[in-house]
Design a protein around this motif. Structure first.
Motif, short mmCIF file in Angstrom:
data_model
loop_
_atom_site.label_atom_id
_atom_site.label_comp_id
_atom_site.label_asym_id
_atom_site.label_seq_id
_atom_site.Cartn_x
_atom_site.Cartn_y
_atom_site.Cartn_z
N ASN A 46 -61.70 107.74 33.65
CA ASN A 46 -63.09 109.42 34.50
C ASN A 46 -63.90 107.83 34.25
N ASP A 74 -59.90 118.69 42.60
CA ASP A 74 -60.68 119.20 41.47
C ASP A 74 -61.50 120.92 41.85
N GLU A 75 -61.99 121.38 40.84
CA GLU A 75 -62.48 122.81 40.51
C GLU A 75 -60.95 123.70 41.31
N TYR A 78 -69.15 119.28 47.02
CA TYR A 78 -69.54 120.59 46.98
C TYR A 78 -70.28 121.66 48.09
N ARG A 99 -56.43 120.07 38.66
CA ARG A 99 -57.26 121.17 37.53
C ARG A 99 -56.39 122.74 37.53
N GLU A 108 -64.81 109.11 44.06
CA GLU A 108 -65.06 109.74 43.38
C GLU A 108 -66.02 111.14 44.23
N LYS A 142 -57.25 113.50 44.33
CA LYS A 142 -57.34 114.43 42.90
C LYS A 142 -58.17 116.07 43.56
C1 GAL Z 1 -65.72 117.07 37.63
C2 GAL Z 1 -64.42 116.65 37.36
C3 GAL Z 1 -64.87 115.09 37.14
C4 GAL Z 1 -65.65 114.66 38.08
C5 GAL Z 1 -66.93 115.99 39.07
C6 GAL Z 1 -67.41 114.55 39.79
O1 GAL Z 1 -65.27 118.34 38.02
O2 GAL Z 1 -64.06 117.54 36.28
O3 GAL Z 1 -63.95 115.00 36.86
O4 GAL Z 1 -64.77 114.31 39.39
O5 GAL Z 1 -66.43 116.52 39.00
O6 GAL Z 1 -67.93 115.75 40.61
#
Ligand code: GAL
Length: 686
Positions: free
Chosen positions: A467, A344-345, A254, A401, A246, A342
């Motif tokens: 997860n 994400d976002e 971010y 996502r 992760e 993965k």
């Molecule tokens: C989210 C995502 C989660 C995890 C998280 C980590 O947006 O849906 O599964 O990865 O970020 O910051």
């Protein structure tokens, strides 16, 4: 309107002047013309001659008639409703829609009508579809019912769609466009879905390991903790194929640097260790590029007008941005044995109190605006990652996502943390209409029973994934996040570990069966996870079942949630069904009140089939040969076909696969026929 046949069973019409950036303009995969021909001929649906359009200052509007009994499915991933008849759908990417508006992580401007057609509007815009919510004036003028008793006084009863009413209208509202291409697909619901998927390029075929069990580890874990956990799964004989890291693996996330953080001082050593234990490694990321990323400066001219979380939004509509991103990832990760990402976002909605977004007004160098980019970005991102692996002749199975139109060939599964278990199940049922896969991830669980119910669902889905990004220890040791973080385990962890292990093993025994279901997805466009209406359209009761689904050719799954307790109603379509666990035969065409303990998920096997169950392995390796014990259910009417290939490269596209047909001879004995000269990967044990 002049409809042009573009492939067997598919027609297109151009209205006005379509935009330059659309899903079809950006398509990656060719239409599967041969497979469409194999489906047979079809007539242009009647509705083709009844479509009208009009253009004005607000944009383009398209109108179609809709009969009172028509049922409507599709529009991509939908969590809050299955049958879209009588609803308005707003197709805009929204990562957390609070109401049943049609918005979602993966909206698709494609729907299927039980009137024998499907319609796709080729647009990235926030299209709005009024699915029979509107009656033209005068349609009700014959009505005279007065002084009728009200059956119920409630808002929902008073506002309800009056089904037995007059012919209604479908309106497609495309604002600010001067034209669009419409595509019509002929057939029954399932055929329309198949045609749409084959038009998209055919369904994805994951590598076999992708169908095994996935475990995403704690975001704050460092290298040693990850390696220790990997070892503990093997020591506990807990089948797991894929480990996911992760955000903590990035030196800044971010937005992202795509560089290993201090928590992972020797990543190559870790990758090697995990590989030696039979794991594949998947890395979390998103596409917002932090200033400390090595390709930030070069990316500047090929990114959008606004930042997201201080990072650039690469314009994957430009070859330069795609290359910068892909070259870096290929060198640092793909060629270093990373098996997937993965993503994400990328469903960044601009409805959040956050700078997690770019506005619809944003301009991108490719010429797309922010509105189009919101709909396009998930697909472009997946396509780029797919290409990186394809270039190395490796298949991936990954997570994303956000997705959209024509996504069936992309080997990515959608997910999000934000919904309840029932919605997760509905997401599986609805996503299959539009070439999408949805993962009902095990994440937050309220207690041990909730863990079991969620865990059972993932094992009978397209993606068996835990997860655990918020907990350092497996949920079967502790479901409570605070206690898990403190290292306190549940008293009955032995029980939960055993039940989970049993289900991991069941998952592994389903692998060759699931793989063959995906081969049908690839070749024939038949989704591996299907709403009952796809196979039982004539059965009016099956049309509205949104909490059960078909998995592959032979299984019907009716998951249970914590709220269900140990009882639920299960509808079985016509025909006989065998209880997967104890073989009890149930007559279909009706509903049953069934009871199932917390360690049992209701699963039924269609009568007349052969289920090829394998002896479970702990993970899939290059050398895995599945030992298959076919189970025969009733008088076999359907052959069972298994496919074997190298399970991980694209060699199958070059004809390098075997087909194994399992049937029954006149004496009721199993008959096995194998064609193809490839290495045996599925040994049939009789
Ligand atoms: C989210 C995502 C989660 C995890 C998280 C980590 O947006 O849906 O599964 O990865 O970020 O910051």
């Amino acid at each position: 309107m002049e409809w042009k046949a573009i492939a067997e069973g598919i027609w297109k019409v151009t209205i006005g002047v379509p935009e330059a950036h659309t899903p079809v303009a950006w398509r990656k995969f060719p239409v599967q013309e041969e497979a469409l021909k194999d489906m047979g001929t079809a007539k242009l649906p009647e509705v083709a001659g009844q479509i009208t359009s009009r253009q004005d200052k607000r944009g383009l509007q398209i109108m179609l008639p809709m009969d009172t009994q028509e049922d409507i499915y599709g529009f991509g991933l939908q969590f809050r409703s299955l049958n879209q008849a009588g609803r308005k759908r707003l197709l805009r990417v929204n990562s957390d829609p609070a109401a049943d508006t049609g918005e979602s992580h993966a909206p698709v401007p494609f729907y299927i009508s039980t009137a024998g057609y499907g319609l796709f509007a080729d647009t990235f815009r926030h299209a709005e579809f009024y699915m029979g919510t509107s009656l033209e004036k005068g349609r009700s003028s014959h009505r005279r019912e007065v002084n009728q008793a009200h059956e119920e006084f409630s808002e929902s009863a008073l506002y309800a769609l009056k089904r037995n009413a007059e012919r209604r209208t479908v309106i497609i509202d495309l604002k600010a466009v001067e034209g669009v291409d419409l595509y019509l697909f002929a057939g029954k619901v399932k055929e329309v879905v198949q045609r749409y998927n084959l038009f998209s390029g055919g369904g994805c075929l994951p590598p076999m390991w992708g169908l095994g069990v996935w475990y995403r580890s704690y975001g704050g874990s460092g290298q040693e903790a990850v390696q220790d956990m990997a070892r503990s799964f093997r020591e506990e004989r807990m089948p797991v194929d894929v480990l996911g890291l992760e955000p903590g693996w990035h030196s800044h996330s971010y937005s992202c640097t795509y560089q290993w953080s201090d928590l992972f001082p020797r990543p190559e050593e870790m990758i090697q260790d995990l590989e030696g234990q039979g794991y594949k490694l998947n890395l979390w990321e998103h596409l917002f590029v932090y200033p400390a990323a090595s390709f930030y400066q070069e990316l500047l001219p090929f990114s959008g007008e606004y930042e997201v979380w201080n990072g650039l939004v690469p314009d994957f509509g430009t070859p330069e941005a795609r290359e910068l991103f892909a070259d870096y990832h290929r060198e640092h990760f793909v060629r270093k044995k990373i098996a997937g990402f993965k993503l994400d976002e990328c469903d960044n909605s601009d409805m959040n109190a956050s700078n997690w977004s770019f506005p619809d007004t944003a301009r991108f160098p490719s010429g797309m605006d922010g509105e189009q980019m919101h709909a396009a970005i998930g697909g472009l991102y997946q396509g780029l990652v797919y290409d990186m692996f394809r270039g190395e002749d490796r298949r991936t199975y990954s997570q994303v996502r956000s997705s959209g139109a024509l996504a069936a060939p992309l080997p990515f599964v959608l997910y999000s943390d934000l919904y309840d278990h029932k919605q997760f199940i509905r997401g599986m049922v609805t996503s299959g209409f539009s070439g999408l896969l949805w993962a009902p991830e095990v994440r937050s669980c309220r207690n041990g029973r909730d863990l079991l119910r969620r865990m059972e669902t993932i094992m009978f889905s397209a993606h068996a994934i835990y997860n655990c990004w918020r907990i350092p220890n497996p949920p079967w040791k502790q479901v409570d996040i605070t206690k898990n973080l403190a290292g306190e385990f549940m008293e009955d962890t032995g029980y939960y570990t055993d039940v989970c292990r049993r289900y991991h093993e069941i998952r592994m025994s389903l692998l060759p069966y699931l793989y063959s279901a995906f081969v049908r997805y690839r070749r024939e466009g038949i989704p591996p996870v299907r709403a009952l209406v796809m196979d039982y359209e004539e059965d009016l009761q099956a049309r509205n079942v949104d909490d059960e689904y078909l998995l592959g050719d032979s299984l019907l799954v009716a998951p249970m949630t914590l709220e269900d307790g140990t009882e639920r109603r299960v509808y079985l379509p016509a025909g006989k069904w065998h209880d997967f666990w104890n073989g009890t035969v149930l007559e279909g065409g009706k509903s049953y009140e069934i009871t199932a303990d917390y360690d049992k998920i209701p699963v039924y096997v269609r009568d007349g089939c052969i289920l090829p169950l394998a002896e479970p392995v702990e993970y899939v390796s290059r050398d895995t040969v599945f030992q298959i014990h076919p189970r025969i259910y009733g008088d076999v009417r359907e052959e069972c076909t298994l496919y074997e290939d190298d399970f991980e490269t694209f060699a199958f596209e070059r004809g390098k696969f075997n087909r194994i047909s399992l049937g029954v001879d006149a004496e009721g004995k199993l008959r096995v026929e194998r064609s193809g000269g490839e290495r045996e990967r599925c040994r049939i044990v009789v």
